[in-house]
Enzyme design. Sequence first.
Site, PDB file in Angstrom:
ATOM      1  N   GLY A 170       0.636  -1.297  -0.211  1.00 10.25           N
ATOM      2  CA  GLY A 170       0.282   0.120   0.201  1.00 10.25           C
ATOM      3  C   GLY A 170       0.315   1.416  -0.548  1.00 10.25           C
ATOM      4  O   GLY A 170      -0.084   2.149  -0.579  1.00 10.25           O
ATOM      5  N   ASP A 210       0.533   3.469   4.251  1.00 13.70           N
ATOM      6  CA  ASP A 210      -0.356   4.085   3.645  1.00 13.70           C
ATOM      7  C   ASP A 210      -1.390   4.160   5.170  1.00 13.70           C
ATOM      8  O   ASP A 210      -1.469   5.819   4.828  1.00 13.70           O
ATOM      9  CB  ASP A 210      -0.674   3.292   2.700  1.00 13.70           C
ATOM     10  CG  ASP A 210      -1.312   1.871   2.999  1.00 13.70           C
ATOM     11  OD1 ASP A 210      -1.381   2.075   4.522  1.00 13.70           O
ATOM     12  OD2 ASP A 210      -2.282   1.200   2.448  1.00 13.70           O
ATOM     13  N   ASP A 234      -5.146   2.946  10.940  1.00 15.76           N
ATOM     14  CA  ASP A 234      -6.578   2.458  10.504  1.00 15.76           C
ATOM     15  C   ASP A 234      -6.586   2.198  11.619  1.00 15.76           C
ATOM     16  O   ASP A 234      -6.953   2.048  13.116  1.00 15.76           O
ATOM     17  CB  ASP A 234      -6.637   2.218   9.378  1.00 15.76           C
ATOM     18  CG  ASP A 234      -8.460   1.145   9.342  1.00 15.76           C
ATOM     19  OD1 ASP A 234      -9.361   1.170  10.252  1.00 15.76           O
ATOM     20  OD2 ASP A 234      -9.190   1.132   7.937  1.00 15.76           O
ATOM     21  N   LYS A 269      -7.023   7.557  10.786  1.00 13.40           N
ATOM     22  CA  LYS A 269      -8.202   7.513  10.754  1.00 13.40           C
ATOM     23  C   LYS A 269      -8.471   7.493  12.768  1.00 13.40           C
ATOM     24  O   LYS A 269      -8.395   6.573  13.534  1.00 13.40           O
ATOM     25  CB  LYS A 269      -9.066   6.203  10.631  1.00 13.40           C
ATOM     26  CG  LYS A 269      -9.157   5.886   8.878  1.00 13.40           C
ATOM     27  CD  LYS A 269      -9.862   4.981   8.767  1.00 13.40           C
ATOM     28  CE  LYS A 269     -10.198   4.226   6.911  1.00 13.40           C
ATOM     29  NZ  LYS A 269     -10.894   2.953   6.537  1.00 13.40           N
ATOM     30  N   PHE A 271     -13.681   3.614   4.131  1.00  8.95           N
ATOM     31  CA  PHE A 271     -13.027   2.501   3.374  1.00  8.95           C
ATOM     32  C   PHE A 271     -12.148   3.028   2.460  1.00  8.95           C
ATOM     33  O   PHE A 271     -12.962   3.898   1.116  1.00  8.95           O
ATOM     34  CB  PHE A 271     -13.302   0.932   3.370  1.00  8.95           C
ATOM     35  CG  PHE A 271     -12.317  -0.021   2.492  1.00  8.95           C
ATOM     36  CD1 PHE A 271     -11.283  -0.650   3.183  1.00  8.95           C
ATOM     37  CD2 PHE A 271     -11.639  -0.403   1.652  1.00  8.95           C
ATOM     38  CE1 PHE A 271     -10.046  -0.991   3.284  1.00  8.95           C
ATOM     39  CE2 PHE A 271     -10.626  -0.956   1.275  1.00  8.95           C
ATOM     40  CZ  PHE A 271     -10.056  -1.614   1.881  1.00  8.95           C
ATOM     41  N   VAL A 272     -10.733   3.124   1.894  1.00 12.01           N
ATOM     42  CA  VAL A 272     -10.731   4.376   0.526  1.00 12.01           C
ATOM     43  C   VAL A 272      -9.676   3.998  -0.117  1.00 12.01           C
ATOM     44  O   VAL A 272      -8.881   2.830   0.600  1.00 12.01           O
ATOM     45  CB  VAL A 272      -9.543   5.573   1.636  1.00 12.01           C
ATOM     46  CG1 VAL A 272     -10.713   6.132   2.064  1.00 12.01           C
ATOM     47  CG2 VAL A 272      -8.148   5.269   2.045  1.00 12.01           C
TER      48      VAL A 272
HETATM   49  P1  XMP Z   1      -4.708  -1.290  10.560  1.00 10.90           P
HETATM   50  O1  XMP Z   1      -6.058  -1.676  10.514  1.00 10.90           O
HETATM   51  O2  XMP Z   1      -3.726  -2.330  10.473  1.00 10.90           O
HETATM   52  O3  XMP Z   1      -4.039  -0.989   8.960  1.00 10.90           O
HETATM   53  O4  XMP Z   1      -4.175   0.001  10.997  1.00 10.90           O
HETATM   54  C1  XMP Z   1      -3.626  -1.471   8.072  1.00 10.90           C
HETATM   55  C2  XMP Z   1      -3.410  -1.489   6.738  1.00 10.90           C
HETATM   56  O5  XMP Z   1      -4.091  -2.178   5.885  1.00 10.90           O
HETATM   57  C3  XMP Z   1      -4.836  -1.485   5.142  1.00 10.90           C
HETATM   58  N1  XMP Z   1      -6.000  -0.424   5.095  1.00 10.90           N
HETATM   59  C4  XMP Z   1      -6.167   0.036   4.300  1.00 10.90           C
HETATM   60  N2  XMP Z   1      -6.961  -0.377   2.894  1.00 10.90           N
HETATM   61  N3  XMP Z   1      -8.224   1.197   2.465  1.00 10.90           N
HETATM   62  C5  XMP Z   1      -6.819   0.273   2.158  1.00 10.90           C
HETATM   63  O6  XMP Z   1      -6.976  -0.155   0.854  1.00 10.90           O
HETATM   64  C6  XMP Z   1      -8.790   1.378   3.659  1.00 10.90           C
HETATM   65  O7  XMP Z   1      -9.363   2.043   4.579  1.00 10.90           O
HETATM   66  C7  XMP Z   1      -7.611   0.751   4.683  1.00 10.90           C
HETATM   67  N4  XMP Z   1      -7.634   1.249   5.894  1.00 10.90           N
HETATM   68  C8  XMP Z   1      -7.140  -0.227   6.139  1.00 10.90           C
HETATM   69  C9  XMP Z   1      -3.646  -1.237   4.675  1.00 10.90           C
HETATM   70  O8  XMP Z   1      -2.820  -2.532   3.386  1.00 10.90           O
HETATM   71  C10 XMP Z   1      -3.141  -0.832   6.143  1.00 10.90           C
HETATM   72  O9  XMP Z   1      -1.571  -0.809   6.024  1.00 10.90           O
END
Ligand code: XMP
Length: 179
Positions: free
Chosen positions: A45, A101, A104, A132, A153-154
């Site tokens: 990402g 990237d 979340d 977020k 979700f983006v």
């Molecule tokens: P976490 O939840 O572990 O997320 O903080 C980290 C990884 O999950 C993917 N991720 C997303 N990818 N849109 C995406 O395309 C989103 O809204 C999203 N939220 C989480 C991403 O790879 C990130 O490194």
Amino acid sequence: METDIDRILITDRELAQRVKELATQIAACYPDEDTGLILVPILSGSIIFLADLIRHMPIKMKLGLMTVSSYSGATTESQGPKLEMDLEEDIHDQHVLVVDDILDTGKTLRFVRSKLSERNPRSIRTAVLLRKPEKAPPDVTADFVGFEIADEFVVGYGLDYDDHYRNFPHIAVLKPDCY
Ligand code: XMP
């Protein structure tokens, strides 16, 4: 691809401007005489963010790649981080900057930080393009954040849904029937 997009949240121009600012801010934290900076982008990402970021960082650095995935297939539900490819570089006594990237749920950064800490780097900082705030737990912070966004979700600018839309130049939300 364009017909699947519902809304653009952050345009390519806004991304370019903010990434340049972040690069300047980050580079100022790593003076050149303080050698041993290793950037660890979390694949896949972060690839576009990384490529744009480092071209505005005129300091000595190495790259060390790590692949961690949380989503498998067509889903927006995180299954928790899975290490797909570990870092090969020796980071002992080196400054490490993790580049991701999005922050979340925070599970990925918590996991990556803990894996890297075992190797005794001199420091670990993190840079994320997006955060977020409604989701990220208080114990998982990022030192450098590009934009804060709402909990949806983006895709685009490297972020994918089912491995698509990484090449869309803006950060966007898909139409509901495309998820
Ligand atoms: P976490 O939840 O572990 O997320 O903080 C980290 C990884 O999950 C993917 N991720 C997303 N990818 N849109 C995406 O395309 C989103 O809204 C999203 N939220 C989480 C991403 O790879 C990130 O490194």
